[in-house]
Scaffold this active site. Sequence first.
Site, short mmCIF file in Angstrom:
data_model
loop_
_atom_site.label_atom_id
_atom_site.label_comp_id
_atom_site.label_asym_id
_atom_site.label_seq_id
_atom_site.Cartn_x
_atom_site.Cartn_y
_atom_site.Cartn_z
N HIS A 120 39.10 47.58 45.17
CA HIS A 120 37.55 47.98 45.18
C HIS A 120 36.98 47.66 43.77
CE1 HIS A 120 38.59 51.46 42.28
NE2 HIS A 120 39.56 51.53 43.07
N ASP A 121 35.69 47.06 43.65
CA ASP A 121 34.82 46.96 42.39
C ASP A 121 35.26 45.91 41.90
OD1 ASP A 121 33.02 49.43 42.97
OD2 ASP A 121 34.74 50.41 42.73
N GLY A 138 41.33 47.78 40.73
CA GLY A 138 40.09 48.34 40.84
C GLY A 138 39.20 47.90 39.69
#
Length: 266
Positions: A120-121, A138
């Site tokens: 994520h991200d 992340g």
Amino acid sequence: MVVHPTAIVAAGAQLGAGVKIGPYCIVGEHVVLHDNVELISHAVVEGHTTIGAGTRIFPFASVGHQPQDLKFHGEASRVEIGERCTIRESVTINPGTEGGGMLTKIGNDCLLMACSHVAHDATIGNNVVLANYVGIAGHAVIGDYVRFGGLCGVHQFVRIGNHAFIGAQSMIDADVIPYGMALGNRARLAGLNLVGLKRSGFDRDAIHSLRAAYRMIFSSEGTLRERVDDAAVMFKDATLVQDVVSFIGGAKDRPLCLPRPEADEE
């Protein structure tokens, strides 16, 4: 457009011209597949995911399912994948989170080999290669033309600069400068990615200046800040050196990956 009869494509999905969706694929209602995207078979693309033209996704890849983050609460975060990427078998790519900008982004012309993971991200630049079983945690930021050997791990919030090379089985828990080469667990800077620089067509004078600046910045005299400032002045017209200087100046969440102390090498 060709959709195999065993594939499941939600009513809201947007499919461009020339899209091919093979056997047993699943495409969610908020997915956008641009022209000539191909899902070979058994691939799953879910969530608010956009995939650029000409990208190919191989069997058992999972793109856009909720991130592996306990702080995720179902927010409508996104995945954006660029054009002409190749996403091989069992790759996993997770969307962003509220705490990280709501977006996981992969650039153009990237190769993600089998079983690699983008969390994520994370932000992946253009022309990046993740070899088999590379894990990007992340919020990591990976520059353009970065190459990873197999079985590498990248710590959350780490930055890796343009044209860096990460050797196989390395664990990266600190920022790696542009054009640098990092090796080991935990990784240390092992010089410049000279092979990559030459293959990318950088001229000899630019490489020579970069090598001289590298020796200055990572010498043992004075503080790192002083050495970086000196290099910025001495090589003010050297674009590659200024890239390194700017990268070091932008440090925020992680320490800088440094060469191994000479005493450790004896």
